[in-house]
Design a protein around this motif. Structure first.
Motif, short mmCIF file in Angstrom:
data_model
loop_
_atom_site.label_atom_id
_atom_site.label_comp_id
_atom_site.label_asym_id
_atom_site.label_seq_id
_atom_site.Cartn_x
_atom_site.Cartn_y
_atom_site.Cartn_z
N LEU A 31 0.81 -1.23 0.00
CA LEU A 31 0.00 0.00 0.00
C LEU A 31 0.84 1.28 0.00
CD1 LEU A 31 -2.88 -1.06 2.41
CD2 LEU A 31 -2.83 -1.11 -0.09
N PRO A 32 1.93 1.39 0.79
CA PRO A 32 2.71 2.64 0.74
C PRO A 32 3.36 2.91 -0.60
CG PRO A 32 3.22 1.37 2.71
CD PRO A 32 2.42 0.48 1.84
N MET A 33 3.53 1.87 -1.44
CA MET A 33 4.16 2.06 -2.74
C MET A 33 3.17 2.46 -3.82
SD MET A 33 7.39 1.64 -2.28
CE MET A 33 7.07 2.59 -0.77
N CYS A 34 1.92 2.59 -3.49
CA CYS A 34 0.92 3.12 -4.43
C CYS A 34 0.98 4.65 -4.36
CB CYS A 34 -0.47 2.60 -4.10
SG CYS A 34 -0.64 0.81 -4.19
N ARG A 35 1.94 5.23 -5.03
CA ARG A 35 2.24 6.66 -4.88
C ARG A 35 1.08 7.55 -5.32
NH1 ARG A 35 7.25 4.65 -7.04
NH2 ARG A 35 8.87 4.62 -5.44
N SER A 36 0.44 7.20 -6.42
CA SER A 36 -0.69 8.02 -6.88
C SER A 36 -1.84 7.98 -5.88
CB SER A 36 -1.16 7.52 -8.25
OG SER A 36 -0.12 7.61 -9.21
N LEU A 37 -2.07 6.82 -5.30
CA LEU A 37 -3.13 6.71 -4.30
C LEU A 37 -2.79 7.50 -3.04
CD1 LEU A 37 -5.78 5.38 -3.36
CD2 LEU A 37 -4.41 3.45 -2.54
N VAL A 38 -1.52 7.42 -2.61
CA VAL A 38 -1.10 8.18 -1.43
C VAL A 38 -1.25 9.67 -1.66
CG1 VAL A 38 0.90 8.75 0.00
CG2 VAL A 38 0.44 6.37 -0.59
N THR A 39 -0.88 10.13 -2.86
CA THR A 39 -1.02 11.55 -3.18
C THR A 39 -2.49 11.97 -3.21
OG1 THR A 39 1.01 11.45 -4.49
CG2 THR A 39 -0.44 13.33 -4.86
N PRO A 55 -4.59 -5.98 -2.26
CA PRO A 55 -3.50 -5.00 -2.41
C PRO A 55 -2.66 -5.21 -3.66
CG PRO A 55 -3.63 -5.79 -0.15
CD PRO A 55 -4.56 -6.64 -0.95
N LEU A 56 -2.47 -6.46 -4.08
CA LEU A 56 -1.69 -6.71 -5.28
C LEU A 56 -2.39 -6.18 -6.53
CD1 LEU A 56 0.88 -8.00 -6.40
CD2 LEU A 56 -0.38 -10.14 -6.63
N CYS A 57 -3.69 -6.40 -6.63
CA CYS A 57 -4.45 -5.85 -7.77
C CYS A 57 -4.46 -4.33 -7.74
CB CYS A 57 -5.87 -6.40 -7.76
SG CYS A 57 -5.99 -8.18 -8.09
N LEU A 58 -4.61 -3.75 -6.54
CA LEU A 58 -4.59 -2.30 -6.42
C LEU A 58 -3.25 -1.73 -6.85
CD1 LEU A 58 -6.06 0.27 -5.44
CD2 LEU A 58 -5.12 -0.17 -3.17
N TYR A 59 -2.16 -2.39 -6.46
CA TYR A 59 -0.84 -1.92 -6.85
C TYR A 59 -0.64 -2.03 -8.36
CZ TYR A 59 4.23 -1.62 -7.15
OH TYR A 59 5.52 -1.27 -7.49
#
Length: 474
Positions: A37-45, A228-232
């Protein structure tokens, strides 16, 4: 799943290794789902909102590292417990009740799907852990990057790791309940009668076990990691679509101390000061993405964006060679730099009341990177009769000479020898801004960051509140 009596029977068969292996497996499932989850940069932004949320999301990289360390620690526990289980499975192999055995024959354990996939998972995790060390990332970032992308293979193997697993359950427990075979403590007066009951109970347990239908338990690891894998993967695909838009390099400027300023143009690109971009150059490496702070943001009058990068590694060296190739005799020399144009923004729209800019460098030449910008800002504020708006302090920690170019003369009076005395500087700012909120933004080594963070948490500045913020490339 199992009843208490079934767990009691399995505990007698496997011992404490079963409990440790199952508990560590649950923790591994949780961390393997959270580490992406923390590596989903666009989602975190996208989910950045309040100040508290933003501060938490700035630590997303730290959270990713913490989950990775937890995966390594509990993997060691999980493997160690299963090594004990393998020994106990072999020792307690039952020829009478083959349904309870993990293997079809004695000595087959490591050749089963859990054994083979387990060895592969440990090998991949070991490579990812070693390549993530600081020395490897600094010496050869490509090794870290390529090895870290093995996480796709890791997750695929993880979801099939427990096919035909060790844990089993009974489907006809209502018709043939499993009974415990342990004798109860008998009274001395009825010992013979109780031993007869024990023998009968053991015989009943044997007949019940023989008629029980026991099959392997289906694991739920895929339920933890598939989401989480599909989301990433969707997030990575979205970033890939965004990166397909072409970027035009407008200007390349070489500065002292191996620093290159790069100005680019990208359509429909919006950014705010202080943000960073991920730069990818297929001519150097198709998969490496390196973060750089934006030193020039697009405005309504000018759509170009700019970064300053220092040549300190193999990627920046090759990238600089592509931008500024060595001149040849037969090659026409073209001008690489253009005159800087500053955006004509109004100052009245900002809530900022005063700006303190502290810059510490080892060499005098490093100040020339932004000397023109600082001097232009200085003249602009003087012409607007606002000289106290911008407080500039420059520190040279290792000076060789202090000869400043004449056109940068306004910077001379702001230069000091040595390192800043941060405590005195905070006291000065606190006295000048009593009962106000002061934001502290740090971009520098960890030593300075720790010092500023500690001073911001110290409540001794005349009621002034200092809020610490550090540049984060998460």
């Amino acid at each position: 799943y199992f009843t208490g009596q079934q767990y009691h029977y399995l505990y007698k068969m496997l011992g404490l290794g079963l409990c440790i292996s199952r508990a560590s497996a649950t923790v591994l499932n949780l961390n393997c789902s959270l580490v992406l989850l923390p590596m989903c940069r666009s989602l975190v932004t996208f989910v950045r909102g309040t100040r508290m949320t933003r501060r938490l999301l700035d630590k997303s990289k730290t959270f990713h590292v913490a989950c990775g360390v937890a995966i390594c620690i509990f993997s060691v526990m999980h493997v160690s417990a299963h090594l004990v289980n393998v020994v106990r499975f072999s020792v307690r192999y039952s020829d009478d009740f083959p349904a309870l055995n993990l293997a079809r024959y004695r000595g087959e354990l490591l050749s089963l799907v859990p054994g083979v996939t387990g060895v592969l998972l440990v090998l991949i995790l070991f490579l990812m852990f070693i390549s993530s060390s600081y020395c490897v990332r600094m010496s050869n970032y490509e090794i870290f990057w390529y090895t870290h992308n093995l996480f796709i293979v890791f997750y695929v193997i993880l979801m099939i790791h427990m096919v035909g697993g060790a844990l089993k359950y009974q489907t006809n427990i209502e018709a043939h309940p499993l009974v415990a075979s342990e004798p109860t403590r008998a009274a001395p007066s009825s010992r013979e009668m109780n031993w007869t009951r024990v023998k009968k109970r053991r015989g009943d347990a044997t007949r019940t076990l023989a008629s029980s239908h026991i099959i392997p338990r289906s694991e739920c690891t895929w339920l933890w990691v598939s989401g989480p894998l599909c989301l990433y993967c969707v997030e990575r695909f979205y970033r890939y679509i965004q990166s397909r838009d072409p970027v035009t390099i407008v200007t390349v400027i070489r500065h002292p101390c191996d620093v290159v300023e790069l100005r680019m143009l990208k359509k429909n690109f919006k950014a705010r000061p202080g943000q960073h971009i991920l730069l990818n150059c297929p001519g150097v490496s198709s998969f490496e993405n390196h973060p750089f702070t934006l030193t020039m943001c697009p405005t309504e009058n000018k759509e170009t964006l700019g970064i300053h990068l220092r040549v300190v590694g193999d990627w920046t060296e090759r990238f600089t060679q592509l931008l500024l190739p060595e001149p040849r005799i037969d090659m026409e020399i073209l001008p690489m730099a253009q005159k800087r144009r500053y955006p004509n923004d109004g100052w009245m729209g900002f809530r900022l009341q005063r700006l303190y800019f502290v810059w510490v460098c080892k060499e005098l030449q490093s100040f020339y990177w932004f000397a023109e910008l600082l001097c232009a800002l200085h003249h602009k504020l003087w012409n607007e009769n606002r000289p106290d708006y911008f407080n500039l302090k420059l520190y040279i920690s290792q000076p060789d000479s202090l000869q400043v170019i004449e056109k940068y003369r306004p910077l001379t009076s702001r230069m000091q020898i040595g390192r800043p005395r941060w405590k005195l500087l905070f006291d000065e700012i606190g006295k000048s801004n009593k009962h106000k909120r002061v934001g502290v933004f740090c971009c520098g080594p960890k030593g300075i960051s720790r010092t500023l963070h500690r001073l911001c948490n110290s409540p001794q500045y005349n009621g002034t509140t200092f809020e610490f913020n550090k540049e984060s490339f998460s």
